[in-house]
Write an enzyme that holds these catalytic residues in place. Structure first.
Site, PDB file in Angstrom:
ATOM      1  N   ASP A 236       0.817  -1.209   0.000  1.00 35.95           N
ATOM      2  CA  ASP A 236       0.000   0.000   0.000  1.00 35.95           C
ATOM      3  C   ASP A 236       0.851   1.260   0.000  1.00 35.95           C
ATOM      4  O   ASP A 236       0.567   2.210  -0.739  1.00 35.95           O
ATOM      5  CB  ASP A 236      -0.925  -0.007   1.224  1.00 35.95           C
ATOM      6  CG  ASP A 236      -1.792   1.233   1.309  1.00 35.95           C
ATOM      7  OD1 ASP A 236      -2.906   1.230   0.767  1.00 35.95           O
ATOM      8  OD2 ASP A 236      -1.339   2.234   1.910  1.00 35.95           O
TER       9      ASP A 236
ATOM     10  N   PHE B 296      -5.307   2.350   0.346  1.00 34.82           N
ATOM     11  CA  PHE B 296      -5.627   1.729  -0.935  1.00 34.82           C
ATOM     12  C   PHE B 296      -5.745   0.213  -0.821  1.00 34.82           C
ATOM     13  O   PHE B 296      -6.393  -0.419  -1.663  1.00 34.82           O
ATOM     14  CB  PHE B 296      -4.625   2.154  -2.000  1.00 34.82           C
ATOM     15  CG  PHE B 296      -4.654   3.647  -2.224  1.00 34.82           C
ATOM     16  CD1 PHE B 296      -5.855   4.306  -2.429  1.00 34.82           C
ATOM     17  CD2 PHE B 296      -3.494   4.398  -2.179  1.00 34.82           C
ATOM     18  CE1 PHE B 296      -5.908   5.680  -2.611  1.00 34.82           C
ATOM     19  CE2 PHE B 296      -3.532   5.777  -2.371  1.00 34.82           C
ATOM     20  CZ  PHE B 296      -4.744   6.414  -2.591  1.00 34.82           C
ATOM     21  N   ASP B 297      -5.166  -0.392   0.203  1.00 35.68           N
ATOM     22  CA  ASP B 297      -5.489  -1.787   0.516  1.00 35.68           C
ATOM     23  C   ASP B 297      -6.973  -1.900   0.870  1.00 35.68           C
ATOM     24  O   ASP B 297      -7.673  -2.798   0.390  1.00 35.68           O
ATOM     25  CB  ASP B 297      -4.644  -2.279   1.697  1.00 35.68           C
ATOM     26  CG  ASP B 297      -3.395  -3.018   1.254  1.00 35.68           C
ATOM     27  OD1 ASP B 297      -3.434  -3.696   0.210  1.00 35.68           O
ATOM     28  OD2 ASP B 297      -2.373  -2.919   1.958  1.00 35.68           O
ATOM     29  N   VAL B 298      -7.432  -1.007   1.729  1.00 33.55           N
ATOM     30  CA  VAL B 298      -8.848  -1.032   2.124  1.00 33.55           C
ATOM     31  C   VAL B 298      -9.737  -0.770   0.914  1.00 33.55           C
ATOM     32  O   VAL B 298     -10.743  -1.461   0.692  1.00 33.55           O
ATOM     33  CB  VAL B 298      -9.112   0.002   3.238  1.00 33.55           C
ATOM     34  CG1 VAL B 298     -10.606   0.110   3.525  1.00 33.55           C
ATOM     35  CG2 VAL B 298      -8.356  -0.374   4.505  1.00 33.55           C
TER      36      VAL B 298
END
Length: 398
Positions: free
Chosen positions: A151, A179-181
């Site tokens: 991320d 941005f992982d989420v």
């Protein structure tokens, strides 16, 4: 329909995805967050871990009873089995799980599961209805497949960090793996869409999500400023490029976020602050005027705000219908959610094994999320799942 016999268990989900079996070959954050959301909604999720377990089991501190809270935050409502995919017998069990599943989620390097017979083409050959979701850093194309997908790297490469921080200081990352989420959410949307397509056609498909595409989509107005307007955005600290006031403003004892997003809200704000003359000032009459002349308007607002505490202003400004709020700690943020009745903390599981967790943010009128299982210990359900995968459908029939 799910191929093969159903996974036995007493803690079956009751939500809108009840009856959906998810084979979760993902780890760390984007994939596990997606599969946890599916599990909250009733899907049965089998978390396949390597012999050492998900990396986030060791991402500590902080911990709860020796277990990393990072891991606990994205793994409730799942059952864990440890399989060494380099071992032919374990690889065969993993292949059988994928054959029986409705959904496979994985975030190996693109093509990485092919050597175990767990790539999309191999799984779909035996399970044509499979919805197979792959999450990567930069896509499966030749230019991105080999790039590492962390991320923080995506926050840098996407341009996000160029927007974050003080205008005269260093770029900053977000305080969460943003941005992982976001990619996990996009994967969930893709999975649900593909399940609906399968419901209509009977056909599965391969869903691909990558962090960079999620980042560029999630940067919304900032990427639009460039691709549609030819403008390269820059760091503005806590200021907004298109609105003012829309940032923290200092009061007598600290800062208060004030977001007067339209002319009516600005008019009401001026009324509360006792500055009615600003409403018809040609420098501040419209939002575009206020944005262009923010350096002249800001000190006029701050002069008044510094006369009282932030919570005194908060009550009066909110009462006038102008959005605002104090800058809280996480503890204070959770407490505020409790105060306004959102019940943010739930217990995942029952009895001594239950773990406090943050509530799934979706509310349904008819089929609610549930929190039936705490995050599993490594291979907690291994014996049960291995036995089930070794049992053929014919053996289960009476």
């Amino acid at each position: 329909m799910t191929p093969g016999p159903a996974l036995p268990g007493t803690a079956t989900g009751r939500g809108p995805l009840a009856g959906i079996l998810v084979a979760d070959f993902s780890r760390i954050l984007a994939g596990p967050y997606s599969t946890m959301l599916l599990a909250d909604l009733g899907a049965e999720v089998v978390k396949v871990e390597g012999p050492a377990g998900d990396d986030t089991r060791t991402w500590q501190p902080p911990v709860r009873e020796g277990v990393a809270t990072y891991y606990l935050g994205v793994n409730r409502n799942k059952r864990s089995v440890a399989l060494d995919l380099k071992d032919p017998a374990d690889a065969a069990l993993a292949q059988e799980l994928a054959r029986r599943a409705d959904v496979v989620v994985e975030n190996f390097k693109p093509g990485g599961l092919g050597r175990f017979g767990l790539d999309y083409d191999s799984v779909a050959a035996g399970n044509p209805g499979i919805v197979y979701a792959s999450i990567s850093g930069f896509g499966s194309g030749p230019g991105g497949a080999a790039l590492p997908g962390y991320d923080l790297i995506v926050q840098a490469i996407s341009g996000f960090m160029s927007l974050t921080g003080d205008p005269d200081g260093e770029p900053y990352r977000a305080g969460v793996a943003l941005f992982d989420v976001m990619a996990g959410l996009h994967a969930t949307i893709g999975i649900l869409s593909a399940l609906n397509h399968r419901h209509e056609t009977g056909a599965g498909q391969h869903v691909e999500v990558n962090l960079l595409s999620s980042a560029l989509s999630g940067l919304v107005n900032q990427t639009s400023a460039y691709v549609a307007g030819g403008v390269v955005p820059f760091r503005m600290g806590n200021s907004h490029p298109s609105l003012f006031p829309y940032e923290p403003l200092p009061c007598a004892d600290g800062e208060l976020i004030i977001t007067a997003g339209n002319d009516g809200q600005f008019r009401r704000l001026c009324g509360v602050l006792g500055l009615p003359e600003l409403v018809d000032d040609p420098r501040f009459r419209r939002n575009e005027d206020r944005t262009a002349n923010r350096d002249e308007l800001r000190p006029l607002l701050v002069e008044r705000l510094r006369t009282r505490s932030k919570m005194d202003w908060f009550r009066d400004i909110i009462g006038a219908g102008v959005p605002c709020g104090p800058i809280n700690t996480i503890e204070q943020g959770v407490a505020f959610a409790e105060e306004i009745g959102l019940d943010p903390v739930v217990m995942a599981g029952e009895g001594a094994a239950a773990v406090p967790s943050i509530r799934n943010p979706i509310t349904f009128s008819a089929s609610t999320p549930d929190y039936r299982l705490p995050p599993p210990t490594l291979d907690e359900h291994g014996t049960e799942i291995r036995c089930w995968l070794s049992t053929t459908a014919e053996e289960e029939r009476p």
